[in-house]
Scaffold this motif. Sequence first.
Motif, PDB file in Angstrom:
ATOM      1  N   VAL A  50     -12.460  37.240   2.486  1.00  0.00           N
ATOM      2  CA  VAL A  50     -12.415  36.458   1.248  1.00  0.00           C
ATOM      3  C   VAL A  50     -13.746  35.724   1.119  1.00  0.00           C
ATOM      4  O   VAL A  50     -13.984  34.719   1.806  1.00  0.00           O
ATOM      5  CB  VAL A  50     -11.241  35.451   1.262  1.00  0.00           C
ATOM      6  CG1 VAL A  50     -11.242  34.612  -0.008  1.00  0.00           C
ATOM      7  CG2 VAL A  50      -9.905  36.192   1.415  1.00  0.00           C
ATOM      8  N   PRO A  51     -14.664  36.220   0.272  1.00  0.00           N
ATOM      9  CA  PRO A  51     -15.988  35.608   0.155  1.00  0.00           C
ATOM     10  C   PRO A  51     -15.929  34.186  -0.381  1.00  0.00           C
ATOM     11  O   PRO A  51     -15.134  33.871  -1.274  1.00  0.00           O
ATOM     12  CB  PRO A  51     -16.715  36.533  -0.825  1.00  0.00           C
ATOM     13  CG  PRO A  51     -15.978  37.836  -0.754  1.00  0.00           C
ATOM     14  CD  PRO A  51     -14.558  37.460  -0.524  1.00  0.00           C
ATOM     15  N   ARG A  52     -16.772  33.367   0.151  1.00  0.00           N
ATOM     16  CA  ARG A  52     -16.858  31.957  -0.239  1.00  0.00           C
ATOM     17  C   ARG A  52     -17.232  31.835  -1.719  1.00  0.00           C
ATOM     18  O   ARG A  52     -18.147  32.491  -2.203  1.00  0.00           O
ATOM     19  CB  ARG A  52     -17.928  31.293   0.628  1.00  0.00           C
ATOM     20  CG  ARG A  52     -17.948  29.795   0.634  1.00  0.00           C
ATOM     21  CD  ARG A  52     -19.071  29.301   1.540  1.00  0.00           C
ATOM     22  NE  ARG A  52     -18.894  29.754   2.914  1.00  0.00           N
ATOM     23  CZ  ARG A  52     -18.185  29.093   3.833  1.00  0.00           C
ATOM     24  NH1 ARG A  52     -17.608  27.958   3.517  1.00  0.00           N
ATOM     25  NH2 ARG A  52     -18.083  29.562   5.066  1.00  0.00           N
ATOM     26  N   GLY A  53     -16.472  30.988  -2.458  1.00  0.00           N
ATOM     27  CA  GLY A  53     -16.788  30.709  -3.848  1.00  0.00           C
ATOM     28  C   GLY A  53     -16.364  31.766  -4.842  1.00  0.00           C
ATOM     29  O   GLY A  53     -16.654  31.655  -6.030  1.00  0.00           O
ATOM     30  N   GLN A  54     -15.650  32.782  -4.381  1.00  0.00           N
ATOM     31  CA  GLN A  54     -15.220  33.856  -5.268  1.00  0.00           C
ATOM     32  C   GLN A  54     -13.697  33.887  -5.391  1.00  0.00           C
ATOM     33  O   GLN A  54     -12.983  33.202  -4.646  1.00  0.00           O
ATOM     34  CB  GLN A  54     -15.724  35.213  -4.763  1.00  0.00           C
ATOM     35  CG  GLN A  54     -17.234  35.352  -4.792  1.00  0.00           C
ATOM     36  CD  GLN A  54     -17.699  36.769  -4.518  1.00  0.00           C
ATOM     37  OE1 GLN A  54     -16.946  37.731  -4.620  1.00  0.00           O
ATOM     38  NE2 GLN A  54     -18.960  36.904  -4.152  1.00  0.00           N
ATOM     39  N   LEU A  55     -13.225  34.690  -6.347  1.00  0.00           N
ATOM     40  CA  LEU A  55     -11.791  34.910  -6.496  1.00  0.00           C
ATOM     41  C   LEU A  55     -11.492  36.326  -6.022  1.00  0.00           C
ATOM     42  O   LEU A  55     -11.991  37.301  -6.581  1.00  0.00           O
ATOM     43  CB  LEU A  55     -11.343  34.718  -7.943  1.00  0.00           C
ATOM     44  CG  LEU A  55      -9.822  34.676  -8.149  1.00  0.00           C
ATOM     45  CD1 LEU A  55      -9.450  33.751  -9.307  1.00  0.00           C
ATOM     46  CD2 LEU A  55      -9.221  36.056  -8.379  1.00  0.00           C
TER      47      LEU A  55
ATOM     48  N   ILE B 109     -10.650  31.284  -4.049  1.00  0.00           N
ATOM     49  CA  ILE B 109      -9.270  31.582  -4.431  1.00  0.00           C
ATOM     50  C   ILE B 109      -8.873  32.975  -3.926  1.00  0.00           C
ATOM     51  O   ILE B 109      -9.634  33.934  -4.056  1.00  0.00           O
ATOM     52  CB  ILE B 109      -9.089  31.521  -5.959  1.00  0.00           C
ATOM     53  CG1 ILE B 109      -9.516  30.142  -6.491  1.00  0.00           C
ATOM     54  CG2 ILE B 109      -7.640  31.817  -6.353  1.00  0.00           C
ATOM     55  CD1 ILE B 109      -9.574  30.056  -8.007  1.00  0.00           C
ATOM     56  N   LEU B 110      -7.682  33.054  -3.358  1.00  0.00           N
ATOM     57  CA  LEU B 110      -7.070  34.324  -2.965  1.00  0.00           C
ATOM     58  C   LEU B 110      -5.757  34.445  -3.717  1.00  0.00           C
ATOM     59  O   LEU B 110      -4.864  33.615  -3.553  1.00  0.00           O
ATOM     60  CB  LEU B 110      -6.832  34.381  -1.453  1.00  0.00           C
ATOM     61  CG  LEU B 110      -6.038  35.586  -0.916  1.00  0.00           C
ATOM     62  CD1 LEU B 110      -6.764  36.908  -1.212  1.00  0.00           C
ATOM     63  CD2 LEU B 110      -5.772  35.430   0.579  1.00  0.00           C
ATOM     64  N   LEU B 111      -5.626  35.484  -4.549  1.00  0.00           N
ATOM     65  CA  LEU B 111      -4.431  35.682  -5.360  1.00  0.00           C
ATOM     66  C   LEU B 111      -3.768  37.007  -5.020  1.00  0.00           C
ATOM     67  O   LEU B 111      -4.437  38.037  -4.929  1.00  0.00           O
ATOM     68  CB  LEU B 111      -4.777  35.730  -6.857  1.00  0.00           C
ATOM     69  CG  LEU B 111      -5.292  34.490  -7.573  1.00  0.00           C
ATOM     70  CD1 LEU B 111      -5.431  34.802  -9.057  1.00  0.00           C
ATOM     71  CD2 LEU B 111      -4.361  33.313  -7.387  1.00  0.00           C
TER      72      LEU B 111
ATOM     73  N   GLY C 108      -3.952  43.060 -16.166  1.00  0.00           N
ATOM     74  CA  GLY C 108      -4.849  42.384 -17.097  1.00  0.00           C
ATOM     75  C   GLY C 108      -5.363  41.071 -16.521  1.00  0.00           C
ATOM     76  O   GLY C 108      -6.543  40.742 -16.635  1.00  0.00           O
ATOM     77  N   PHE C 109      -4.475  40.341 -15.876  1.00  0.00           N
ATOM     78  CA  PHE C 109      -4.827  39.091 -15.189  1.00  0.00           C
ATOM     79  C   PHE C 109      -5.879  39.382 -14.124  1.00  0.00           C
ATOM     80  O   PHE C 109      -6.888  38.690 -14.015  1.00  0.00           O
ATOM     81  CB  PHE C 109      -3.537  38.552 -14.549  1.00  0.00           C
ATOM     82  CG  PHE C 109      -3.597  37.135 -14.056  1.00  0.00           C
ATOM     83  CD1 PHE C 109      -3.024  36.111 -14.788  1.00  0.00           C
ATOM     84  CD2 PHE C 109      -4.181  36.816 -12.845  1.00  0.00           C
ATOM     85  CE1 PHE C 109      -3.037  34.798 -14.337  1.00  0.00           C
ATOM     86  CE2 PHE C 109      -4.212  35.510 -12.377  1.00  0.00           C
ATOM     87  CZ  PHE C 109      -3.635  34.499 -13.139  1.00  0.00           C
ATOM     88  N   ALA C 110      -5.643  40.431 -13.348  1.00  0.00           N
ATOM     89  CA  ALA C 110      -6.558  40.791 -12.259  1.00  0.00           C
ATOM     90  C   ALA C 110      -7.950  41.148 -12.787  1.00  0.00           C
ATOM     91  O   ALA C 110      -8.970  40.691 -12.255  1.00  0.00           O
ATOM     92  CB  ALA C 110      -5.976  41.957 -11.461  1.00  0.00           C
ATOM     93  N   LYS C 111      -7.994  41.948 -13.832  1.00  0.00           N
ATOM     94  CA  LYS C 111      -9.280  42.396 -14.376  1.00  0.00           C
ATOM     95  C   LYS C 111     -10.117  41.231 -14.898  1.00  0.00           C
ATOM     96  O   LYS C 111     -11.327  41.207 -14.750  1.00  0.00           O
ATOM     97  CB  LYS C 111      -9.042  43.397 -15.511  1.00  0.00           C
ATOM     98  CG  LYS C 111      -8.668  44.790 -15.063  1.00  0.00           C
ATOM     99  CD  LYS C 111      -8.374  45.684 -16.243  1.00  0.00           C
ATOM    100  CE  LYS C 111      -9.597  45.937 -17.105  1.00  0.00           C
ATOM    101  NZ  LYS C 111      -9.313  46.888 -18.210  1.00  0.00           N
ATOM    102  N   ARG C 112      -9.466  40.276 -15.522  1.00  0.00           N
ATOM    103  CA  ARG C 112     -10.192  39.173 -16.143  1.00  0.00           C
ATOM    104  C   ARG C 112     -10.694  38.147 -15.129  1.00  0.00           C
ATOM    105  O   ARG C 112     -11.654  37.435 -15.395  1.00  0.00           O
ATOM    106  CB  ARG C 112      -9.301  38.490 -17.185  1.00  0.00           C
ATOM    107  CG  ARG C 112      -9.089  39.331 -18.435  1.00  0.00           C
ATOM    108  CD  ARG C 112      -8.103  38.687 -19.385  1.00  0.00           C
ATOM    109  NE  ARG C 112      -8.546  37.380 -19.859  1.00  0.00           N
ATOM    110  CZ  ARG C 112      -7.804  36.586 -20.638  1.00  0.00           C
ATOM    111  NH1 ARG C 112      -6.594  36.978 -21.009  1.00  0.00           N
ATOM    112  NH2 ARG C 112      -8.274  35.413 -21.027  1.00  0.00           N
ATOM    113  N   LEU C 113     -10.054  38.072 -13.973  1.00  0.00           N
ATOM    114  CA  LEU C 113     -10.373  37.003 -13.027  1.00  0.00           C
ATOM    115  C   LEU C 113     -11.125  37.446 -11.785  1.00  0.00           C
ATOM    116  O   LEU C 113     -11.915  36.695 -11.228  1.00  0.00           O
ATOM    117  CB  LEU C 113      -9.068  36.333 -12.563  1.00  0.00           C
ATOM    118  CG  LEU C 113      -8.524  35.186 -13.400  1.00  0.00           C
ATOM    119  CD1 LEU C 113      -7.195  34.726 -12.825  1.00  0.00           C
ATOM    120  CD2 LEU C 113      -9.499  34.025 -13.450  1.00  0.00           C
ATOM    121  N   GLY C 114     -10.851  38.647 -11.310  1.00  0.00           N
ATOM    122  CA  GLY C 114     -11.265  39.024  -9.972  1.00  0.00           C
ATOM    123  C   GLY C 114     -12.750  39.270  -9.799  1.00  0.00           C
ATOM    124  O   GLY C 114     -13.399  39.881 -10.650  1.00  0.00           O
ATOM    125  N   ASP C 115     -13.290  38.781  -8.690  1.00  0.00           N
ATOM    126  CA  ASP C 115     -14.634  39.150  -8.250  1.00  0.00           C
ATOM    127  C   ASP C 115     -14.535  40.307  -7.253  1.00  0.00           C
ATOM    128  O   ASP C 115     -15.187  41.331  -7.409  1.00  0.00           O
ATOM    129  CB  ASP C 115     -15.330  37.959  -7.578  1.00  0.00           C
ATOM    130  CG  ASP C 115     -15.539  36.803  -8.540  1.00  0.00           C
ATOM    131  OD1 ASP C 115     -16.173  37.014  -9.582  1.00  0.00           O
ATOM    132  OD2 ASP C 115     -15.061  35.691  -8.244  1.00  0.00           O
TER     133      ASP C 115
END
Length: 242
Positions: free
Chosen positions: A28-33, A192-194, A200-207
Motif C-alpha cells: 500500500v503506497p504512502r499517500g495513495q488510495l 487509504i486501503l479500500l 465505478g467507485f474504484a475507477k474514479r478513486l484508485g491509484d
Amino acid sequence: MSANLLELQGVHTHIGAYHILHGVDLQVPRGQLTLLLGRNGAGKTTTLRTIMGLWQASQGRVAFNGQDITRQHTPQIAQQGIAYVPENMGIFADLTVKENMVLAARGARTAAQIDNQRLQWIFQLFPAVEKFWNHPAGKLSGGQKQMLAVARAIVEPRELLIVDEPSKGLAPSIINNMIDAFAQLKKSGVTILLVEQNIGFAKRLGDTVAVMDNGRIVHAGTMAQLAQDEALQQRLLGLSLA
C-alpha cells in the motif's frame, strides 16, 4: 522512509480449520488510495482483519511504517495511526451521532473537547454528521451511517484508513459524496486501503489496485492500467469496467 506505508509479505491466515489466506503479498503506497478487488469469498475482508490483528496471521509478516505489527493486538495497531471501518460499520445504534464521535476521540470526554478545527473539516466532508449530531445513530439511513462510520474513524488524525466496502447498498448520490470525501482525505495526506465491489467507485478513486482470488493476490498494478485492459478485467474479475 519506505515508499510503502503498509506491506504484507507471505501472509497466511487460518480461521479454525479453514486456511483462508495463502501467502498474501500486498503493498500500500504512502499517500495513495489502494483498492483491493476480487470476487466474493476471495479473502479481502480476511486480509483487512488480519492487518488489524482481529485475526492472527499464522505465517508471514505485516509491516506498518517499517515496523513489524504481525503479533500486535488490535488496540496497539490502532494507536499507531491506523483506522478501520468494517463492512458492518460498527456504530453504536443506541448512542447519538455526537456520542459515537466522542467515543472515537481518544483525548475527549465531551464533544467540546474534540478538536474544533478537525470537527469542522469533518462536517464539510460529511454534512449529515453535523445535521444529525443529536440524533440516535440507529435511526440514520444506510448512507448516513456509513458517513458516520468514516467520520468516527478520522476524528483523530490517522496515517492509514482501511475501509471495507464503503459504497455497499448506497444510493448513487451518496456514493458520489463518499467519493468526494475520500478524494479530499487522500489530498490531506491520508493513505487509504479500500475493499470495494462498485467498479465505478474504484475507477474514479484508485491509484493502485490489487486483485485477490482464492486467498492470494493474483494481480497488482495501477488502477489506470486495469481500467484500460478489458481482457485483463474479464480474466481477473469476470466483468468489464467499461
